[in-house]
Design an enzyme around this catalytic site. Structure first.
Site, PDB file in Angstrom:
ATOM      1  N   THR A 193       0.822  -1.212   0.000  1.00 15.10           N
ATOM      2  CA  THR A 193       0.000   0.000   0.000  1.00 15.10           C
ATOM      3  C   THR A 193       0.856   1.262   0.000  1.00 15.10           C
ATOM      4  O   THR A 193       0.735   2.116  -0.879  1.00 15.10           O
ATOM      5  CB  THR A 193      -0.914   0.001   1.247  1.00 15.10           C
ATOM      6  OG1 THR A 193      -1.648  -1.223   1.253  1.00 15.10           O
ATOM      7  CG2 THR A 193      -1.880   1.162   1.213  1.00 15.10           C
ATOM      8  N   VAL A 194       1.734   1.379   1.002  1.00 10.49           N
ATOM      9  CA  VAL A 194       2.520   2.614   1.133  1.00 10.49           C
ATOM     10  C   VAL A 194       3.573   2.695   0.029  1.00 10.49           C
ATOM     11  O   VAL A 194       3.840   3.767  -0.511  1.00 10.49           O
ATOM     12  CB  VAL A 194       3.162   2.708   2.528  1.00 10.49           C
ATOM     13  CG1 VAL A 194       4.034   3.956   2.633  1.00 10.49           C
ATOM     14  CG2 VAL A 194       2.086   2.731   3.605  1.00 10.49           C
TER      15      VAL A 194
ATOM     16  N   ARG B 181       8.601  -8.317  -3.373  1.00 10.13           N
ATOM     17  CA  ARG B 181       8.372  -9.753  -3.439  1.00 10.13           C
ATOM     18  C   ARG B 181       7.079 -10.082  -4.157  1.00 10.13           C
ATOM     19  O   ARG B 181       6.955 -11.119  -4.762  1.00 10.13           O
ATOM     20  CB  ARG B 181       8.372 -10.335  -2.027  1.00 10.13           C
ATOM     21  CG  ARG B 181       9.787 -10.360  -1.487  1.00 10.13           C
ATOM     22  CD  ARG B 181       9.882 -10.670  -0.026  1.00 10.13           C
ATOM     23  NE  ARG B 181      11.295 -10.659   0.352  1.00 10.13           N
ATOM     24  CZ  ARG B 181      11.745 -10.843   1.564  1.00 10.13           C
ATOM     25  NH1 ARG B 181      10.895 -11.073   2.553  1.00 10.13           N
ATOM     26  NH2 ARG B 181      13.035 -10.811   1.824  1.00 10.13           N
TER      27      ARG B 181
ATOM     28  N   GLY C  22       0.869   8.886  10.085  1.00 13.04           N
ATOM     29  CA  GLY C  22       0.758   8.957   8.622  1.00 13.04           C
ATOM     30  C   GLY C  22       1.193  10.271   8.023  1.00 13.04           C
ATOM     31  O   GLY C  22       2.363  10.646   8.092  1.00 13.04           O
TER      32      GLY C  22
ATOM     33  N   GLY D 247     -11.909  -2.683   5.794  1.00 10.88           N
ATOM     34  CA  GLY D 247     -10.466  -2.663   5.584  1.00 10.88           C
ATOM     35  C   GLY D 247      -9.722  -1.727   6.522  1.00 10.88           C
ATOM     36  O   GLY D 247      -8.529  -1.508   6.380  1.00 10.88           O
TER      37      GLY D 247
ATOM     38  N   GLU E 190      -7.301  -5.018  10.707  1.00  7.73           N
ATOM     39  CA  GLU E 190      -6.753  -6.285  10.223  1.00  7.73           C
ATOM     40  C   GLU E 190      -7.627  -7.449  10.699  1.00  7.73           C
ATOM     41  O   GLU E 190      -8.412  -7.308  11.631  1.00  7.73           O
ATOM     42  CB  GLU E 190      -5.339  -6.494  10.786  1.00  7.73           C
ATOM     43  CG  GLU E 190      -4.377  -5.350  10.562  1.00  7.73           C
ATOM     44  CD  GLU E 190      -3.900  -5.276   9.117  1.00  7.73           C
ATOM     45  OE1 GLU E 190      -3.850  -6.336   8.463  1.00  7.73           O
ATOM     46  OE2 GLU E 190      -3.605  -4.170   8.644  1.00  7.73           O
TER      47      GLU E 190
ATOM     48  N   ASP F 147       0.083  -0.776  18.459  1.00 10.43           N
ATOM     49  CA  ASP F 147       0.464   0.147  17.388  1.00 10.43           C
ATOM     50  C   ASP F 147       0.609   1.573  17.936  1.00 10.43           C
ATOM     51  O   ASP F 147       1.583   2.264  17.658  1.00 10.43           O
ATOM     52  CB  ASP F 147      -0.603   0.090  16.287  1.00 10.43           C
ATOM     53  CG  ASP F 147      -0.397   1.146  15.214  1.00 10.43           C
ATOM     54  OD1 ASP F 147       0.485   0.942  14.370  1.00 10.43           O
ATOM     55  OD2 ASP F 147      -1.104   2.167  15.239  1.00 10.43           O
TER      56      ASP F 147
ATOM     57  N   LYS G  22       4.051   4.199  18.328  1.00  8.35           N
ATOM     58  CA  LYS G  22       4.125   5.601  17.908  1.00  8.35           C
ATOM     59  C   LYS G  22       4.407   6.513  19.101  1.00  8.35           C
ATOM     60  O   LYS G  22       5.205   7.445  19.009  1.00  8.35           O
ATOM     61  CB  LYS G  22       2.818   5.996  17.226  1.00  8.35           C
ATOM     62  CG  LYS G  22       2.551   5.211  15.938  1.00  8.35           C
ATOM     63  CD  LYS G  22       1.113   5.398  15.489  1.00  8.35           C
ATOM     64  CE  LYS G  22       0.773   4.579  14.261  1.00  8.35           C
ATOM     65  NZ  LYS G  22      -0.691   4.498  14.023  1.00  8.35           N
TER      66      LYS G  22
ATOM     67  N   GLY H 108      -3.172   5.297   5.148  1.00 11.10           N
ATOM     68  CA  GLY H 108      -3.572   5.454   3.750  1.00 11.10           C
ATOM     69  C   GLY H 108      -2.346   5.526   2.864  1.00 11.10           C
ATOM     70  O   GLY H 108      -1.289   6.012   3.277  1.00 11.10           O
TER      71      GLY H 108
END
Lengths: 433, 433
Positions: free
Chosen positions: B13-14, B45, B132, B185, B188, B199, B203, B300
């Site tokens: 994604t990123v 990959r 982000g 989405g 997870e 998470d 941070k 995002g």
């Protein structure tokens, strides 16, 4: 490493704050910067400084600071246009880096100042010139450097936001709140700069150049104040789901750059609408990041000093980088500035809130909507207030249209015999895309 | 100037977002950076990249990118701990600068990575690892460099904030909203990292080190999730004028540094309480600037890419500055880091929301308040709900107290015969000073 020596010019509110922050946080700052920052000299005209200058080298001649061979960085905090310009140019001439909090100076003389600085290979830093303690210049110039910025919208005058907040929360009249703001020290004796949007236009001019890479063009900014806003319009806006804020808005369009300060209806539920009192906030829309917002105190001695001193640390850090690798003054390389024109307000696009006073007679509204329709203006919502009197207020929200068309429509509607007085018109922004 | 050549490792994604932003905004970025940024090689990959890599030099071996002599900057976007660590260390060994979006990597292996980078005179930039697209690392590390930072409080997990927002707005249960978040989405399949605060703790660990100049100490972060929060508690909090948010809070105290992630009641009228949905925001309190807040998308593809690419531009700009004049990795010079301890949660201080289930019998409340009084805990507000049943819920807000005392009081109150089940305890922060 060798200490960096700064000279402070001006020891008013922000000057005193800068002196105090540099002194009180000296250790914390040098733990970050990797070297000491020492106040070498202070140029001040007042005999009553706002801080304790015992043991400092003082001079009444600020130009002595700008030419002092011991000084690396001149901090300009005297304010105003002409003397500040001469001071900064003298400092640059003498190979000094400059840090300034002076938005008027940058908005009006910035192009010339940056050119001189570029030539002499020195930096002019001005984070404190916009939104006080909020690191908004850094955010736009460096934090969002990956983006095509689409637009910025900001509450960038604390006095105006205090007045708008009080009017809404307490239903008070503009003149009444202004008087209180003056008593509290939020507004000057002559409040024109704040309430007519000139101060905000200085700041917006700077932000617009950073966002879009255009030269500073203060004279092309459109400026409209808040002195004509009534508690009644604020109340009608709330009924429609909007809040009235005094915003600076700058937007990139296919035809050029919009650069405008005016009262604006924005949806009540967006975060920017909930920034109250003297606080400032800038909402930025970039093509990659989407929307980010930056909030904080837009004025005050130490809040502004926070930005001044951060600039000093930044300048210190880039002393050893070559000119071409430093962050450019206006975010874009001087050779890469754009000649996109700043659009006259007639060519900007906006939605509108209209309030008109109509004689209560069948067919009046039909006349009004016909004129709007002929100009291609779609109506989003109408409120017609019930009243026992012979005239009724009619409130309308329109969709987006070029301002020129709206001006024509308003002229024609005001000419209708059943429409009384002038139409109140406030721009509307959804801040959605 | 010579173009800068970057290698991207990881095209999820990123990675795809970064590729697209670098490609689409190439001109805008080089107008700012003063030179072109060229993607030299991509290590990936997956056989289904999220962008069009036609004509690119691809490799399935990401270590080839880290050792490619043509490449100046390695962009690590593979995520995870061990391989990412090896990749970054290999890049550093080979004299490459590194840009990463990997919060777990920095929180857990950051000290070691920064030491290696310092030794090899390269930079490791990690703006995208926290919140982000919000340039929060830049704001704290550079924008607030003049301040003694007092505390930070942030909504730094979008999934958690989405769940809390839905629960409040619609009165829904945690498990129900989690399922929707998974379908959308936002969460997870295994939501532990998000909803249990791991998470956010990654941070917060990073932000805390930047704010206070301490080494990264993820293992000492206190972490409490939102899975036990009920719509009922959210409702009671609202009645008391508070909103429940999953916050990361880090604070400097005389005894050490508080570092804690947990559900928190904050006053409804503060701006942070009005950050809804998947959005992130960090409120920072500094001694000079006061409170500033930074708001935006915390995740995002392109929002995160915005921060990744801004880091690339920053690295490019400081290439010619000597090491000692660059912004230090953890905001403070490596030699000036502080050994202030991270406090166990029992030694942190907070106000509390308590909900207990009591048998409706005279004197029960007197017992409870006596125990609180003995521990030095003052009560700020009590709601006792009317009910027709034999048991009543009692809700209390207390003033600030050390958590150890609160734990003792709760044990004693739970032992009272008229108190049923476990006491619900949620911390309260006024965010006022």
């Amino acid at each position: 490493m060798k200490p960096v020596k700064v000279g402070i010019c001006g020891l008013g509110t922000v000057g005193g704050g800068t002196f105090n922050v540099l002194t009180r946080n000296a250790e914390e700052i040098s733990r970050r910067a990797g070297r000491h920052i020492v106040i070498e000299q202070i140029g001040m005209r007042s005999e009553n400084p706002s801080c304790d200058t015992t043991g400092m080298q003082l001079t009444a001649d600020i130009f002595e600071v700008a030419t002092n061979p011991e000084i690396d960085i001149v901090i300009e905090l005297i304010g105003g246009y002409d003397t500040a310009r001469d001071l900064v140019m003298t400092a640059i001439e003498n190979g000094k880096h400059v840090v300034t909090a002076n938005k008027a100076l940058i908005a009006v003389h910035g192009n010339e100042i940056f050119e001189a600085a570029q030539e002499k290979n020195v930096m002019v830093a001005f984070e404190a010139s916009v939104a006080g303690g909020i690191p908004i210049i850094k955010a736009i110039r460096e934090g969002l450097s990956a983006n095509q910025i689409n637009w910025l919208a900001g509450i960038i005058n604390g006095t105006g936001n205090f007045i708008m907040t009080e009017m809404r929360e307490k239903g008070r009249e503009f003149a009444d709140v202004l008087q209180e703001a003056q008593a509290l020290g939020y507004a000057e004796a002559d409040p024109t700069f704040d309430v007519e949007g000139i101060d905000a236009a200085h700041k917006l001019t700077i932000l617009s150049s950073l966002a879009f890479g255009i030269p500073l063009q203060f004279s092309k900014a459109y400026t409209e104040g808040i002195s004509k806003i009534t508690p009644q319009d604020i109340q009608y806006a709330e009924e429609l789901g909007y809040r009235v804020k005094h915003l600076g808005i700058t937007r990139r369009t296919d035809k050029g750059i919009e650069l405008r300060v005016h009262p604006t209806l924005i949806p009540k539920n967006v975060l920017l609408a909930n920034v109250n009192g003297v606080m400032n906030a800038i909402l930025a829309d970039g093509d990659a990041v989407g929307q980010t917002m930056y909030y904080g105190p837009g004025a005050g001695a130490e809040a502004t000093a926070s930005a001044v001193v951060a600039d000093v640390v930044d300048v210190v850090r880039t002393l050893t980088a070559d000119r071409d690798n430093r962050v450019p003054h206006l975010a874009f390389q001087p050779s890469a500035l754009s000649d996109a024109p700043v659009l006259p307000v007639e060519e900007t696009t906006s939605a509108y809130y209209l309030r008109l006073q109509a004689v209560e007679r069948p067919g009046v509204l039909a006349h009004v909507t016909r004129i709007l329709g002929e100009k291609g203006i779609n109506i989003e919502a109408i409120i017609q207030k019930q009243t026992t009197e012979a005239q009724v207020p009619v409130i309308m929200l329109t969709q987006r249209v070029e301002e020129r068309m709206m001006n024509e429509a308003i002229r024609e509607i005001e000419a209708l015999p059943d429409i009384l007085g002038e139409i109140v018109r406030i721009r509307v922004e959804l801040l959605a895309d």
